[in-house]
Design a protein around this motif. Structure first.
Motif, PDB file in Angstrom:
ATOM      1  N   ASP A   1       0.771  -1.014  -0.002  1.00 32.70           N
ATOM      2  CA  ASP A   1       0.133  -0.110   0.024  1.00 32.70           C
ATOM      3  C   ASP A   1       0.942   1.361  -0.115  1.00 32.70           C
ATOM      4  OD1 ASP A   1       0.887   0.017   2.654  1.00 32.70           O
ATOM      5  OD2 ASP A   1      -0.832  -0.146   3.300  1.00 32.70           O
ATOM      6  N   GLN A   2       2.139   1.118   0.122  1.00 31.61           N
ATOM      7  CA  GLN A   2       3.039   1.988  -0.108  1.00 31.61           C
ATOM      8  C   GLN A   2       3.283   3.161   1.038  1.00 31.61           C
ATOM      9  OE1 GLN A   2       2.279   3.756  -3.988  1.00 31.61           O
ATOM     10  NE2 GLN A   2       4.123   2.906  -4.744  1.00 31.61           N
ATOM     11  N   ARG A   3       2.440   2.644   2.112  1.00 29.43           N
ATOM     12  CA  ARG A   3       2.156   3.600   3.279  1.00 29.43           C
ATOM     13  C   ARG A   3       3.542   3.424   4.222  1.00 29.43           C
ATOM     14  NH1 ARG A   3      -2.474   4.157   7.878  1.00 29.43           N
ATOM     15  NH2 ARG A   3      -1.323   5.194   9.493  1.00 29.43           N
ATOM     16  N   TYR A   4       4.080   2.055   4.283  1.00 28.59           N
ATOM     17  CA  TYR A   4       4.891   1.788   5.220  1.00 28.59           C
ATOM     18  C   TYR A   4       6.463   1.383   4.469  1.00 28.59           C
ATOM     19  CZ  TYR A   4       1.315   1.292   8.445  1.00 28.59           C
ATOM     20  OH  TYR A   4       0.026   1.559   9.346  1.00 28.59           O
ATOM     21  N   ALA A   5       7.548   1.807   5.068  1.00 28.51           N
ATOM     22  CA  ALA A   5       8.773   1.667   4.585  1.00 28.51           C
ATOM     23  C   ALA A   5       9.628   0.766   5.672  1.00 28.51           C
ATOM     24  CB  ALA A   5       9.621   2.839   4.365  1.00 28.51           C
TER      25      ALA A   5
ATOM     26  N   GLY B   1      18.949  -3.871  13.262  1.00 32.92           N
ATOM     27  CA  GLY B   1      17.661  -3.093  13.565  1.00 32.92           C
ATOM     28  C   GLY B   1      16.697  -3.295  12.188  1.00 32.92           C
ATOM     29  N   LEU B   2      15.508  -3.599  12.238  1.00 34.88           N
ATOM     30  CA  LEU B   2      14.467  -3.445  11.565  1.00 34.88           C
ATOM     31  C   LEU B   2      13.354  -2.385  12.159  1.00 34.88           C
ATOM     32  CD1 LEU B   2      12.785  -4.661   9.214  1.00 34.88           C
ATOM     33  CD2 LEU B   2      12.065  -6.526  10.511  1.00 34.88           C
ATOM     34  N   THR B   3      13.186  -1.302  11.205  1.00 37.59           N
ATOM     35  CA  THR B   3      12.322  -0.360  11.538  1.00 37.59           C
ATOM     36  C   THR B   3      11.238  -0.011  10.542  1.00 37.59           C
ATOM     37  OG1 THR B   3      14.367   0.767  12.367  1.00 37.59           O
ATOM     38  CG2 THR B   3      12.315   2.104  12.197  1.00 37.59           C
ATOM     39  N   LYS B   4      10.107   0.015  10.977  1.00 36.89           N
ATOM     40  CA  LYS B   4       8.785   0.038   9.950  1.00 36.89           C
ATOM     41  C   LYS B   4       8.388   1.527  10.178  1.00 36.89           C
ATOM     42  CE  LYS B   4       4.243  -1.832   9.681  1.00 36.89           C
ATOM     43  NZ  LYS B   4       3.237  -2.734  10.000  1.00 36.89           N
ATOM     44  N   ILE B   5       8.636   2.343   9.190  1.00 31.72           N
ATOM     45  CA  ILE B   5       8.372   3.809   8.902  1.00 31.72           C
ATOM     46  C   ILE B   5       7.013   3.847   8.629  1.00 31.72           C
ATOM     47  CG2 ILE B   5       8.914   5.755   8.257  1.00 31.72           C
ATOM     48  CD1 ILE B   5      11.779   5.200   8.232  1.00 31.72           C
TER      49      ILE B   5
ATOM     50  N   ASP C   1       4.850  10.318   9.391  1.00 27.39           N
ATOM     51  CA  ASP C   1       6.265  10.629   9.728  1.00 27.39           C
ATOM     52  C   ASP C   1       6.976  10.292  10.954  1.00 27.39           C
ATOM     53  OD1 ASP C   1       6.012  12.107   7.383  1.00 27.39           O
ATOM     54  OD2 ASP C   1       5.792  14.140   8.240  1.00 27.39           O
ATOM     55  N   SER C   2       6.362   8.884  11.152  1.00 29.12           N
ATOM     56  CA  SER C   2       6.900   8.406  12.619  1.00 29.12           C
ATOM     57  C   SER C   2       7.278   6.773  12.329  1.00 29.12           C
ATOM     58  CB  SER C   2       5.726   8.607  13.651  1.00 29.12           C
ATOM     59  OG  SER C   2       4.688   7.525  13.160  1.00 29.12           O
TER      60      SER C   2
END
Lengths: 387, 104
Positions: A67-71, A79-83, A88-89
């Motif tokens: 859905d192109q919302r999360y990177a 580290g694995l980060t879901k943006i 913007d968080s």
């Protein structure tokens, strides 16, 4: 007051509309030293937000939810980060290993796989919650653990990856995420350093560092096993030192040809995709790192390892000639094309700049500041196999 | 006698060389530190905890001699991904970099 209410509602809804953000022209830029990710707009050439505290991003890569919302940002420190690119968080963040190299998102978008150096192996997480779904240690020989590289998604809800120390390719079928089926291909060659999957998901190719040639797996016919291609290429030539490992991310394919970096030679290999034999070599300015085709396949852009990393060269695919050498600045680390290729963004680390070029005129369009940028990833990757 | 004098002279000269190993200039130090962070860091990690290459933290280097490590920097390690940095840095500069790495 009663009269005012509709007006107020209208005002507030305008406000809400002003804050809407479509995701198709968003991207993520990694600032390696600060451990930040910038959210950018590729149409407007704007920085929208800075997401901080993502750890060691000296080698980072990004995949996007469909859905192109999360990177999802994969950091060097595991580290694995879901943006959340709409808010913007940071939506979620975990440290999943001690030392990691890259990741992939599954065909259905539900799983995130990460390839690790220490301890070696692949871990698979829920894309939604980042909870662990499966752990695949990369054991080989007697209790040894291999660094894992070249992890990609493939059709059929599969992940394919290479074991650097073991010289193996593994394919994990995740149709049942609780019980993945793993198929191993041993003896594929010494030290596979990275790999790619073709955009149609048909072929998986690993580049070899420890010997000449590449390892090819036909994903339509895995029973045929891994085939070695270009086994004799550069065998008798002196190897030049490699000051940065090349990357095979993206498949530089144009017409019948696959373009790949030579290892220890300042050349780009042009491989015939029908016969898997060497068609030509193109002499370039240094050890190629990224060899990337413009989405329409007419141009191939090449950047280089230290000490030639101030240059970028463009190959004209029409006659396989070098058409231009650009000098965007000090230490060009990465390139990313806009979805249809009319522009390309370059990360120029030591000048702290992102430089945008028009790919037709090869003229610079604009520059944006970024602190030590080392990776640019556009949300259009969300819908591409292997990216 | 002549021989031992010569030997003494050589020893003095080399020890003087070692202790007076010329420090890089301020500008050069900035370049070298940037190289360590960015180019070495590409394989060994920004925090030097290791990656494609092994960790370069003080405890990881503790058991290894200066000579061995300086030679690794300058000549690389055949059979691995470690390239020779000799074309870009001198022996003294490699020694100075090693000094930074050894400091906790």
């Amino acid at each position: 007051m009663n009269r005012l209410l509709p007006l107020l509602t209208l005002l507030f809804s305008f406000n809400a509309i002003a804050e809407l953000r479509a995701t198709g022209d968003l991207g993520i830029v990694i600032e390696r030293e600060d451990g930040n990710a910038l959210i950018i707009n590729t149409t407007e050439h704007k920085r929208l937000a800075k997401i901080e505290k993502l750890g060691d991003l000296s080698h980072a890569s990004v995949v996007f939810s469909r859905d192109q919302r999360y990177a999802y940002v994969f950091g060097r420190d595991g580290g694995l980060t879901k943006i959340d690119m709409l808010k913007d968080s940071i939506d979620k963040r975990i440290i999943q290993a001690g030392n990691s190299i890259g990741g992939a998102i599954s065909q259905d978008g539900n799983l995130i796989a990460v390839s690790n150096y220490t301890p070696g192996g692949v871990k698979v997480f829920s894309a939604d919650t980042l909870e662990l779904v499966a752990d695949i240690p990369s054991e080989y020989g007697k209790g040894l653990s291999s660094k894992v590289v070249g992890l990609v998604d493939a059709p059929g809800q599969r992940f394919v990856f290479s074991l650097f120390d073991a010289g193996e390719i593994w394919m994990a079928d995740f149709k049942n995420p609780k019980a993945p089926i793993i198929k191993k291909f041993p003896n594929i060659g010494k030290q596979p350093y990275d790999a790619l999957v073709s955009p149609d998901g048909h072929y998986y190719i690993a580049g070899l560092f420890g010997e000449s040639g590449m390892a090819l797996l036909d994903l339509w016919n895995t029973d045929a096993g891994v085939k070695r291609i270009l086994p004799d290429y550069g065998k008798d030539d002196e190897k030049l030192p490699v000051y940065k490992m090349p990357h095979l991310e993206g498949w530089a394919v144009a017409g019948d040809y696959l373009f790949a970096p030579a290892i220890g030679q300042h050349k780009v290999l042009v491989i015939d995709k029908n016969t898997w034999e060497l068609h030509d070599t193109i002499a370039v300015a240094g050890q190629p790192v990224f060899v990337m085709a413009r989405p329409d396949g007419r141009q191939v852009w090449v950047n280089f390892a230290f000490p030639d990393n101030n240059q970028v060269q463009i190959i004209d695919v029409k006659d396989l000639s070098l058409s231009k050498t650009l000098s965007p600045g000090k230490a060009v680390l990465h390139m990313e094309f806009t979805p249809r290729g009319e522009q390309v963004w370059l990360a120029v680390r030591d000048d702290n700049q992102l430089v945008v070029y028009d790919t037709e005129t090869l003229q610079e369009i604009t520059r944006l500041s970024a602190n030590k940028p080392n990776g640019i990833f556009f949300s259009s990757r969300a819908h591409k196999i292997g990216l | 006698m002549k021989k031992s004098l010569l030997l003494m002279w050589v020893m003095l000269a080399t020890s003087a060389n070692a202790s007076l190993a010329s420090e890089p200039s301020q500008d050069r130090k900035i370049t070298l530190r940037n190289m360590l962070k960015q180019d070495c860091g590409a394989c060994h990690g920004l925090t030097l905890k290791g990656g494609m290459g092994p960790a370069l933290l003080p405890e990881a280097l503790a058991g290894k001699s200066d000579d061995f490590l300086i030679s690794t920097i300058l000549n690389g390690r055949p059979g691995t991904a470690m390239p020779p940095w000799q074309p870009f840095i001198s022996h003294d500069e490699a020694a100075w970099l090693l000094g930074i790495l050894r400091k906790p």
